[in-house]
Write a protein that holds these residues in place. Structure first.
Motif, PDB file in Angstrom:
ATOM      1  N   GLN A  55      24.371   2.715   5.817  1.00 40.58           N
ATOM      2  CA  GLN A  55      25.132   3.643   5.197  1.00 40.58           C
ATOM      3  C   GLN A  55      26.545   3.491   5.148  1.00 40.58           C
ATOM      4  OE1 GLN A  55      24.215   7.779   6.313  1.00 40.58           O
ATOM      5  NE2 GLN A  55      25.573   8.585   4.615  1.00 40.58           N
ATOM      6  N   GLU A  56      27.056   3.202   6.354  1.00 36.04           N
ATOM      7  CA  GLU A  56      28.451   2.857   6.626  1.00 36.04           C
ATOM      8  C   GLU A  56      28.911   1.630   5.998  1.00 36.04           C
ATOM      9  OE1 GLU A  56      31.796   2.680  10.057  1.00 36.04           O
ATOM     10  OE2 GLU A  56      29.693   2.686  10.672  1.00 36.04           O
ATOM     11  N   ALA A  57      28.002   0.607   6.237  1.00 41.88           N
ATOM     12  CA  ALA A  57      28.224  -0.559   5.472  1.00 41.88           C
ATOM     13  C   ALA A  57      28.297  -0.378   4.009  1.00 41.88           C
ATOM     14  CB  ALA A  57      27.118  -1.846   6.057  1.00 41.88           C
ATOM     15  N   THR A  58      27.526   0.116   3.390  1.00 37.68           N
ATOM     16  CA  THR A  58      27.620   0.349   2.056  1.00 37.68           C
ATOM     17  C   THR A  58      28.714   1.155   1.439  1.00 37.68           C
ATOM     18  OG1 THR A  58      25.094   0.348   1.951  1.00 37.68           O
ATOM     19  CG2 THR A  58      26.146   1.578  -0.097  1.00 37.68           C
ATOM     20  N   ARG A  59      29.210   2.111   2.226  1.00 38.73           N
ATOM     21  CA  ARG A  59      30.528   2.993   1.918  1.00 38.73           C
ATOM     22  C   ARG A  59      31.649   1.878   1.802  1.00 38.73           C
ATOM     23  NH1 ARG A  59      34.501   5.067   4.479  1.00 38.73           N
ATOM     24  NH2 ARG A  59      33.762   4.846   6.692  1.00 38.73           N
ATOM     25  N   HIS A  60      31.743   1.036   2.885  1.00 43.01           N
ATOM     26  CA  HIS A  60      32.621   0.322   2.920  1.00 43.01           C
ATOM     27  C   HIS A  60      32.848  -0.872   1.975  1.00 43.01           C
ATOM     28  CE1 HIS A  60      35.361   1.388   6.325  1.00 43.01           C
ATOM     29  NE2 HIS A  60      33.862   1.522   6.958  1.00 43.01           N
ATOM     30  N   MET A  61      31.570  -1.232   1.676  1.00 46.84           N
ATOM     31  CA  MET A  61      31.195  -2.354   0.520  1.00 46.84           C
ATOM     32  C   MET A  61      31.819  -1.868  -0.917  1.00 46.84           C
ATOM     33  SD  MET A  61      29.210  -2.914  -2.355  1.00 46.84           S
ATOM     34  CE  MET A  61      27.685  -1.982  -1.880  1.00 46.84           C
ATOM     35  N   LEU A  62      31.392  -0.474  -1.026  1.00 49.53           N
ATOM     36  CA  LEU A  62      31.817   0.125  -2.350  1.00 49.53           C
ATOM     37  C   LEU A  62      33.214   0.420  -2.366  1.00 49.53           C
ATOM     38  CD1 LEU A  62      28.713   2.573  -2.852  1.00 49.53           C
ATOM     39  CD2 LEU A  62      29.265   0.849  -4.163  1.00 49.53           C
ATOM     40  N   GLU A  63      33.866   0.722  -1.228  1.00 49.02           N
ATOM     41  CA  GLU A  63      35.291   0.676  -1.400  1.00 49.02           C
ATOM     42  C   GLU A  63      36.091  -0.579  -1.471  1.00 49.02           C
ATOM     43  OE1 GLU A  63      38.883   2.362   1.670  1.00 49.02           O
ATOM     44  OE2 GLU A  63      36.725   2.844   2.512  1.00 49.02           O
ATOM     45  N   VAL A  64      35.627  -1.589  -1.154  1.00 51.31           N
ATOM     46  CA  VAL A  64      35.933  -3.193  -1.244  1.00 51.31           C
ATOM     47  C   VAL A  64      35.859  -3.225  -2.922  1.00 51.31           C
ATOM     48  CG1 VAL A  64      35.467  -5.586  -1.234  1.00 51.31           C
ATOM     49  CG2 VAL A  64      35.592  -4.013   1.004  1.00 51.31           C
TER      50      VAL A  64
END
Length: 99
Positions: A55-64
Motif C-alpha cells: 500500500q505504501e509503495a503504491t502510494r509513493h509510485m502514484l506520487e512519482v
C-alpha cells in the motif's frame, strides 16, 4: 633548517558540527518519474529496497507518476546515499536532498 608552517588547528566545535551534520541531519531520498519503468516494477522495487508495504509503495509510485517525484525516505546522509545507489541499481532515477 627551514621550519614547516602547519595550518591552523580545526576547532573542536567545527568538527562536532560536521559530525552532527553527517549523522543527525535528515536527507530525503527522491525518486523521479521516468518513461521506462512500469508502475508495478516501481512498486516492487520500493517494497524490496525500502521495505515498504504494498500500500505504501503504491502510494509513493502514484506520487512519482502524478507529481514527477516522491520523497520515499528520510535518512542520515550515509544511509540515504546507500538507498539512492540501491534504487539506481534497479534502474530507478533517484537522488538525495537535504531535508
Amino acid at each position: 633548517m627551514q621550519q614547516v608552517a602547519f595550518p591552523e588547528t580545526i576547532h573542536e566545535e567545527v568538527v562536532d558540527e560536521k559530525v552532527r551534520d553527517a549523522f543527525e541531519r535528515r536527507w530525503g531520498v527522491v525518486v523521479w518519474n521516468d518513461p521506462v519503468n512500469l508502475m508495478s516494477y516501481v512498486v516492487y522495487v520500493f517494497q524490496r529496497v525500502l521495505k515498504m508495504s504494498k500500500q505504501e509503495a503504491t502510494r509513493h509510485m502514484l506520487e512519482v507518476h502524478h507529481n514527477g517525484r516522491s520523497v520515499v525516505a528520510q535518512e542520515t546522509r550515509e544511509r540515504a546515499e546507500f538507498l539512492v545507489h540501491q534504487l539506481q541499481r534497479f534502474g530507478l532515477q533517484a537522488t538525495m536532498e537535504r531535508g
